[in-house]
Enzyme design. Structure first.
Site, PDB file in Angstrom:
ATOM      1  CG  ASP A   1       1.942   7.710  -3.711  1.00 37.51           C
ATOM      2  OD1 ASP A   1       1.138   8.224  -4.892  1.00 37.51           O
ATOM      3  OD2 ASP A   1       1.083   7.577  -2.795  1.00 37.51           O
TER       4      ASP A   1
ATOM      5  CG  HIS B   1      -4.495   7.907   3.297  1.00 35.56           C
ATOM      6  ND1 HIS B   1      -3.327   8.473   2.628  1.00 35.56           N
ATOM      7  CD2 HIS B   1      -4.918   6.942   2.873  1.00 35.56           C
ATOM      8  CE1 HIS B   1      -3.048   7.758   1.581  1.00 35.56           C
ATOM      9  NE2 HIS B   1      -4.262   7.209   1.696  1.00 35.56           N
ATOM     10  N   GLY B   2      -7.059   9.296   6.415  1.00 29.76           N
ATOM     11  CA  GLY B   2      -7.343   9.610   8.407  1.00 29.76           C
ATOM     12  C   GLY B   2      -8.956   9.650   9.058  1.00 29.76           C
TER      13      GLY B   2
ATOM     14  CG  ASP C   1      -2.062   1.103   1.549  1.00 28.47           C
ATOM     15  OD1 ASP C   1      -2.603   1.640   0.393  1.00 28.47           O
ATOM     16  OD2 ASP C   1      -1.913   1.711   1.991  1.00 28.47           O
ATOM     17  CG  HIS C   2      -0.790   4.637  -0.209  1.00 27.71           C
ATOM     18  ND1 HIS C   2      -0.871   6.081  -1.026  1.00 27.71           N
ATOM     19  CD2 HIS C   2      -1.118   5.335   0.499  1.00 27.71           C
ATOM     20  CE1 HIS C   2      -1.629   6.786  -1.250  1.00 27.71           C
ATOM     21  NE2 HIS C   2      -2.123   5.766  -0.507  1.00 27.71           N
TER      22      HIS C   2
END
Length: 287
Positions: free
Chosen positions: A105, A177-178, A84-85
């Protein structure tokens, strides 16, 4: 059953549902997500950030754990182990470690450099039979030190990336995000529609799945989103459940200090959250 994310997302895109990509942070999280996917007969993607990979003693450790757990638990639903990323260097580390899918990414690079690095990684990943995700238009918030404001992607840049042969595209549409702030404007569906028109039927990815209203998630799926990432919500419910156990002093009776007992409420909370999300995404029974 470990596999790439390509086929499961193509099926999801064609069937107008989405596959959940749930980040793993330790053994308990991985076990909870796999067991829930098996119970609900849903395909699933296990996301591993570079920070979490480092915390779990490296990508080789993560890969070995997931492969062993997949076998020991008798998992028969499709499971992708996905970076991921990932950075350019991290992508190669995960390829060598035996991941079945990677995300590079390059959104923080100028578009030409993003394309150059993505093109190279597409060639390597496909040569080895792995699926690959790319990103255009950085997702808001912070992910492993990469901070962005949540800008919307340029549909033409999205087309340039998809023309490289990637298997899925993460494109910024105002997602973050978050935890989302109270003044968040919501997803830009006009941007999503424009990206869809520019890129064709490639599966699209919605990062920052925590806190997006259900109706917006469903609308995004109807417009081509086939993968939705969830991490923060699992972190929140896990922490709350473990805190509740400690604050109730359950760790002080009947050997309640055993870490298996301390972490059990958090594990069950993750199972419940993953089930909730799989039902929302429409992936239940689609294995």
């Amino acid at each position: 059953m470990l596999t790439t994310a390509k086929e499961m997302l193509q099926k999801a895109e064609a069937g107008h549902y989405a596959v959940g990509a749930f980040n793993i942070n330790n053994l308990e999280w991985t076990k909870a997500i796999l067991q829930t996917a098996q119970e609900l007969q849903s395909p699933v993607i296990l996301g591993v950030s570079e920070g979490a990979g480092k915390y779990m003693c490296g990508f080789n450790t993560v890969s070995a754990m997931v492969k062993a757990m997949d076998s020991e638990l008798g998992i028969t639903v499709p499971v992708a182990l996905h970076l991921d990323h990932g950075t350019y260097e991290g992508s190669y580390k995960c390829i060598k470690a035996g991941f079945t899918s990677i995300m590079f990414d390059g959104s923080h690079y100028p578009i030409d450099e993003n394309i150059e690095k993505t093109k190279e990684l597409v060639s390597v990943a496909h040569h080895l039979g792995l699926s690959i995700e790319a990103e255009v238009g950085a997702i808001g918030g912070e992910e492993d030190g990469v901070i962005a404001a949540g800008e919307c992607a340029d549909p033409e840049e999205c087309k340039r990336i998809t023309d490289l042969g990637i298997d899925m595209l993460a494109a910024g549409i105002g997602n973050i995000h978050g935890v989302y702030p109270p003044n968040w404007a919501g997803l830009s569906f006009d941007t999503l529609k424009a990206i869809r028109e520019a890129t064709g039927d490639i599966p699209l990815v919605l990062h920052g799945g925590t806190g997006i209203p259900d109706d917006q998630v469903k609308k995004a799926i109807s417009l081509g989103v086939a993968k939705v990432n969830v991490n923060t919500e699992c972190q929140i419910v896990f922490t709350a459940a473990v805190r509740g156990y400690i604050e109730a002093d359950k760790d002080k009776v009947s050997k309640g200090f055993d870490p298996r007992k301390v972490l059990a409420p958090g594990t069950e909370a993750i199972k419940a959250k993953v089930k909730e999300k799989m039902e929302l995404f429409g992936s239940v029974g689609k294995a």
